[in-house]
Design a protein around this motif. Sequence first.
Motif, PDB file in Angstrom:
ATOM      1  N   LEU A 445       0.841  -1.208   0.000  1.00 54.03           N
ATOM      2  CA  LEU A 445       0.000   0.000   0.000  1.00 54.03           C
ATOM      3  C   LEU A 445       0.869   1.249   0.000  1.00 54.03           C
ATOM      4  CD1 LEU A 445      -2.802   1.291   0.166  1.00 54.03           C
ATOM      5  CD2 LEU A 445      -2.677   1.075   2.658  1.00 54.03           C
ATOM      6  N   LEU A 446       1.885   1.270   0.885  1.00 50.85           N
ATOM      7  CA  LEU A 446       2.784   2.431   0.940  1.00 50.85           C
ATOM      8  C   LEU A 446       3.510   2.612  -0.396  1.00 50.85           C
ATOM      9  CD1 LEU A 446       4.342   2.009   4.514  1.00 50.85           C
ATOM     10  CD2 LEU A 446       2.559   3.617   3.823  1.00 50.85           C
ATOM     11  N   THR A 447       3.969   1.492  -0.951  1.00 41.06           N
ATOM     12  CA  THR A 447       4.679   1.562  -2.237  1.00 41.06           C
ATOM     13  C   THR A 447       3.754   2.034  -3.349  1.00 41.06           C
ATOM     14  OG1 THR A 447       6.105  -0.265  -1.542  1.00 41.06           O
ATOM     15  CG2 THR A 447       6.015   0.221  -3.890  1.00 41.06           C
ATOM     16  N   THR A 448       2.534   1.512  -3.344  1.00 36.97           N
ATOM     17  CA  THR A 448       1.574   1.866  -4.400  1.00 36.97           C
ATOM     18  C   THR A 448       1.209   3.345  -4.346  1.00 36.97           C
ATOM     19  OG1 THR A 448       0.672  -0.371  -4.385  1.00 36.97           O
ATOM     20  CG2 THR A 448      -0.709   1.353  -5.333  1.00 36.97           C
ATOM     21  N   ILE A 449       0.945   3.895  -3.125  1.00 40.48           N
ATOM     22  CA  ILE A 449       0.550   5.310  -3.038  1.00 40.48           C
ATOM     23  C   ILE A 449       1.718   6.197  -3.456  1.00 40.48           C
ATOM     24  CG2 ILE A 449       1.130   5.485  -0.582  1.00 40.48           C
ATOM     25  CD1 ILE A 449      -1.789   7.221  -2.417  1.00 40.48           C
ATOM     26  N   ALA A 450       2.951   5.805  -3.031  1.00 43.21           N
ATOM     27  CA  ALA A 450       4.122   6.602  -3.406  1.00 43.21           C
ATOM     28  C   ALA A 450       4.360   6.533  -4.912  1.00 43.21           C
ATOM     29  CB  ALA A 450       5.350   6.103  -2.643  1.00 43.21           C
ATOM     30  N   ARG A 451       4.250   5.341  -5.472  1.00 48.26           N
ATOM     31  CA  ARG A 451       4.471   5.200  -6.908  1.00 48.26           C
ATOM     32  C   ARG A 451       3.406   5.927  -7.715  1.00 48.26           C
ATOM     33  NH1 ARG A 451       4.093   0.098  -7.228  1.00 48.26           N
ATOM     34  NH2 ARG A 451       1.978   0.024  -8.048  1.00 48.26           N
ATOM     35  N   THR A 452       2.150   5.854  -7.246  1.00 47.90           N
ATOM     36  CA  THR A 452       1.057   6.514  -7.971  1.00 47.90           C
ATOM     37  C   THR A 452       1.222   8.022  -7.941  1.00 47.90           C
ATOM     38  OG1 THR A 452      -0.397   4.669  -7.368  1.00 47.90           O
ATOM     39  CG2 THR A 452      -1.442   6.682  -8.160  1.00 47.90           C
ATOM     40  N   ILE A 453       1.585   8.551  -6.757  1.00 45.89           N
ATOM     41  CA  ILE A 453       1.834   9.997  -6.646  1.00 45.89           C
ATOM     42  C   ILE A 453       2.961  10.403  -7.589  1.00 45.89           C
ATOM     43  CG2 ILE A 453       2.697  11.798  -5.100  1.00 45.89           C
ATOM     44  CD1 ILE A 453       1.101  10.451  -2.850  1.00 45.89           C
ATOM     45  N   ASN A 454       4.011   9.580  -7.617  1.00 39.62           N
ATOM     46  CA  ASN A 454       5.141   9.876  -8.492  1.00 39.62           C
ATOM     47  C   ASN A 454       4.728   9.864  -9.954  1.00 39.62           C
ATOM     48  OD1 ASN A 454       7.669   8.354 -10.081  1.00 39.62           O
ATOM     49  ND2 ASN A 454       8.250  10.121  -8.819  1.00 39.62           N
ATOM     50  N   GLU A 455       3.876   8.876 -10.304  1.00 33.89           N
ATOM     51  CA  GLU A 455       3.413   8.811 -11.687  1.00 33.89           C
ATOM     52  C   GLU A 455       2.612  10.050 -12.060  1.00 33.89           C
ATOM     53  OE1 GLU A 455       1.235   5.208 -11.980  1.00 33.89           O
ATOM     54  OE2 GLU A 455       3.030   3.909 -12.102  1.00 33.89           O
ATOM     55  N   ILE A 456       1.727  10.499 -11.167  1.00 36.61           N
ATOM     56  CA  ILE A 456       0.923  11.702 -11.452  1.00 36.61           C
ATOM     57  C   ILE A 456       1.830  12.931 -11.574  1.00 36.61           C
ATOM     58  CG2 ILE A 456      -0.945  13.176 -10.629  1.00 36.61           C
ATOM     59  CD1 ILE A 456      -1.850  10.454 -11.572  1.00 36.61           C
ATOM     60  N   GLU A 457       2.848  13.020 -10.674  1.00 35.09           N
ATOM     61  CA  GLU A 457       3.792  14.157 -10.743  1.00 35.09           C
ATOM     62  C   GLU A 457       4.535  14.141 -12.083  1.00 35.09           C
ATOM     63  OE1 GLU A 457       6.113  13.475  -7.292  1.00 35.09           O
ATOM     64  OE2 GLU A 457       4.846  14.722  -5.992  1.00 35.09           O
ATOM     65  N   ASN A 458       4.939  12.921 -12.514  1.00 38.81           N
ATOM     66  CA  ASN A 458       5.616  12.822 -13.804  1.00 38.81           C
ATOM     67  C   ASN A 458       4.693  13.215 -14.952  1.00 38.81           C
ATOM     68  OD1 ASN A 458       8.027  12.027 -12.686  1.00 38.81           O
ATOM     69  ND2 ASN A 458       7.564   9.825 -12.862  1.00 38.81           N
ATOM     70  N   GLN A 459       3.412  12.844 -14.796  1.00 42.99           N
ATOM     71  CA  GLN A 459       2.450  13.239 -15.824  1.00 42.99           C
ATOM     72  C   GLN A 459       2.285  14.765 -15.878  1.00 42.99           C
ATOM     73  OE1 GLN A 459      -1.234  11.058 -15.342  1.00 42.99           O
ATOM     74  NE2 GLN A 459      -0.091   9.141 -14.967  1.00 42.99           N
ATOM     75  N   VAL A 460       2.343  15.406 -14.707  1.00 42.89           N
ATOM     76  CA  VAL A 460       2.271  16.872 -14.660  1.00 42.89           C
ATOM     77  C   VAL A 460       3.473  17.460 -15.377  1.00 42.89           C
ATOM     78  CG1 VAL A 460       2.372  18.881 -13.135  1.00 42.89           C
ATOM     79  CG2 VAL A 460       0.897  16.953 -12.570  1.00 42.89           C
ATOM     80  N   LEU A 461       4.666  16.902 -15.086  1.00 36.41           N
ATOM     81  CA  LEU A 461       5.871  17.384 -15.741  1.00 36.41           C
ATOM     82  C   LEU A 461       5.762  17.197 -17.251  1.00 36.41           C
ATOM     83  CD1 LEU A 461       8.684  16.027 -13.364  1.00 36.41           C
ATOM     84  CD2 LEU A 461       7.966  18.401 -13.651  1.00 36.41           C
ATOM     85  N   THR A 462       5.283  16.028 -17.665  1.00 36.04           N
ATOM     86  CA  THR A 462       5.139  15.757 -19.096  1.00 36.04           C
ATOM     87  C   THR A 462       4.145  16.727 -19.732  1.00 36.04           C
ATOM     88  OG1 THR A 462       5.641  13.423 -18.697  1.00 36.04           O
ATOM     89  CG2 THR A 462       4.568  13.982 -20.777  1.00 36.04           C
ATOM     90  N   ARG A 463       3.011  16.859 -19.033  1.00 40.20           N
ATOM     91  CA  ARG A 463       1.984  17.769 -19.570  1.00 40.20           C
ATOM     92  C   ARG A 463       2.535  19.180 -19.739  1.00 40.20           C
ATOM     93  NH1 ARG A 463      -2.308  19.542 -15.342  1.00 40.20           N
ATOM     94  NH2 ARG A 463      -0.452  20.731 -14.811  1.00 40.20           N
ATOM     95  N   ASP A 464       3.233  19.667 -18.692  1.00 37.63           N
ATOM     96  CA  ASP A 464       3.735  21.050 -18.738  1.00 37.63           C
ATOM     97  C   ASP A 464       4.850  21.176 -19.770  1.00 37.63           C
ATOM     98  OD1 ASP A 464       1.924  21.581 -16.800  1.00 37.63           O
ATOM     99  OD2 ASP A 464       3.367  21.544 -15.127  1.00 37.63           O
ATOM    100  N   ALA A 465       5.705  20.136 -19.818  1.00 33.20           N
ATOM    101  CA  ALA A 465       6.834  20.246 -20.733  1.00 33.20           C
ATOM    102  C   ALA A 465       6.396  20.160 -22.184  1.00 33.20           C
ATOM    103  CB  ALA A 465       7.857  19.148 -20.428  1.00 33.20           C
TER     104      ALA A 465
END
Length: 612
Positions: A445-465
């Motif tokens: 659960l801890l790994t999944t929430i951290a990984r999911t947050i990271n994925e969304i942050e990366n998507q934000v970076l991708t979207r903005d870039a």
Amino acid sequence: MEDYEKLASDLLEWIRHTIPWLENRLPENTMAAMQQKLEDFRDYRRLHKPPKVQEKCQLEINFNTLQTKLRLSNRPAFMPSEGKMVSDINNAWGGLEGAEKGYEEWLLNEIRRLERLDHLAEKFRQKATIHEAWTEGKEAMLQKHDFETASLSEIKALLKKHEAFESDLAAHQDRVEQIAAIAQELNELDYYDSPSVNARCQNICDQWDALGALTHKRSDALQRTEKLLETIDQLYLEFAKRAAPFNNWMEGAMEDLQDTFIVHTIEEIQGLSTAHEQFKATLPEADKERQAILGIHNEIAKIVQTYHVNMAGTNPYTTINPQEVNAKWDKVRQLVPQRDQALIEEHARQQNNERLRRQFANQANVIGPWIQTKMEEIGRIAMEMNGTLEDQLTHLRQYEKNIVNYKPKIDQLEGDHQLIQEALIFDNKHTNYTMEHIRVGWEQLLTTIARTINEIENQVLTRDAKGISQEQLNEYRASFNHFDRKRSGFMDAEDFKTCLISIGYNLGENEFSRIMSIVDPNRMGIVTFQGFIDFMSRETADTDTADQVVASFKVLAGDKNYILPDELRRELPPDQADYCIARMAPYSGPDGVPGALDYMSFSTALYGESDL
């Protein structure tokens, strides 16, 4: 005529003299005498009769010659004296031969009779001699009183020996009957020595009757003694048969009462307690059996004392004695209350263990489903794209906070698990969750929430870039979810290939391998949503996207052809600034300064127009 008369008279006289000798049928007592008679008869036939046959023949010749001469002389025929006619002589001769034939048959029959008598007499003597030798010492043996001091085993041996003697006696019955039958036959055949045969036969029969009476008397005495000793032996055997299982029961009971039981559930200790109560309920009946066994031993002692029986003194069937039975019984009685106390203490321990099981299970049955629910909810947030990426991040960070705040419950469950381990509890029927399951689930659960947050942050970076709109992201997510047929959060190679074909790609094997090397650089055989966004945004971007990025960097660089690290750190978030600084090549133009970075080559490489 005178010669005829004289010859006829002599011949008739010899015949008259011989016939009485041949008709004398007085038997002889011995075979030798009869053999002599047979020899005399043979001499008669060989020596005495042939001349007389010649005389008879000559007499007939003379008679015929005389009659012929008288007839030729015309003289009257010769008439012999009365009784001397040729026919008279022939008749007398026929009587002689008849007597001779009867005499010979009598002699042969008498010889056969004497042979039979001699054979029977010899057979009688042999059988009588064998029987008398067998009976020698038998009366003295049957009159012994050796059974009066014998033990049961010795009595049985004497009885077996006596039974064997009775069988032998019965077998000799035939011989005695044969002896009597032979004596009877000798009497019937007029044996000359019948009186001595009869006397010997009578003596054998009298002795035989005496042996029968003594045999019966000894058999009765042996059986009476055996019956008395068997009564004692049966009591010994009954004592052994009942004492052995009772002794075994007591030993088993002592083992069970002292056995260190190992139980893990309250049901098991309840089962032991129930079994112990059932065992205690059998003790009164067991005490009755003990008293009955001791009663058998007392009865044996009474018989031995009353009849002064010669006994060995110990039970031949067992080494168990009344003292040993009583000692073990007392030991069982002492162990029962000790077992009671041990069961009570174990019952209390198992009740505490059951409380610990339920306490752990109550928490685990809540925490386990909670973890699973949170995993599913996080997955739905990542998959469904509800709201903007920032909304999703906010939502996920709230989930992360809630998860972190849930940690005390995990710690409390760990504490309960520690108590269970200390109590050596190995199973828990109240829950399917183990602490290991909970730990693994919590870490996932801890790994999944951290990984999911990271994925969304990366998507934000991708979207903005890359300037991707929210609508485009939603479309990418919808397309990705559609081809993620296993709902695993990623597409395998076949899913990705199907997706590409659906949007119009004409893929050869080499082309698809090239694309997979871009979206799956680690060669794991899967395409993540981030990799999918990178690929799709690259494929759908306008042709002047690289120029737009160059223009953006140029603005940040103050219209210079290069940009400095400090400018990047000032204008961009730290992680993006570090990313750019690490990947931008040093600027090599004539207007460059130390530390200058080439943002133009970086922008071109970012969109695949050159190698970064």
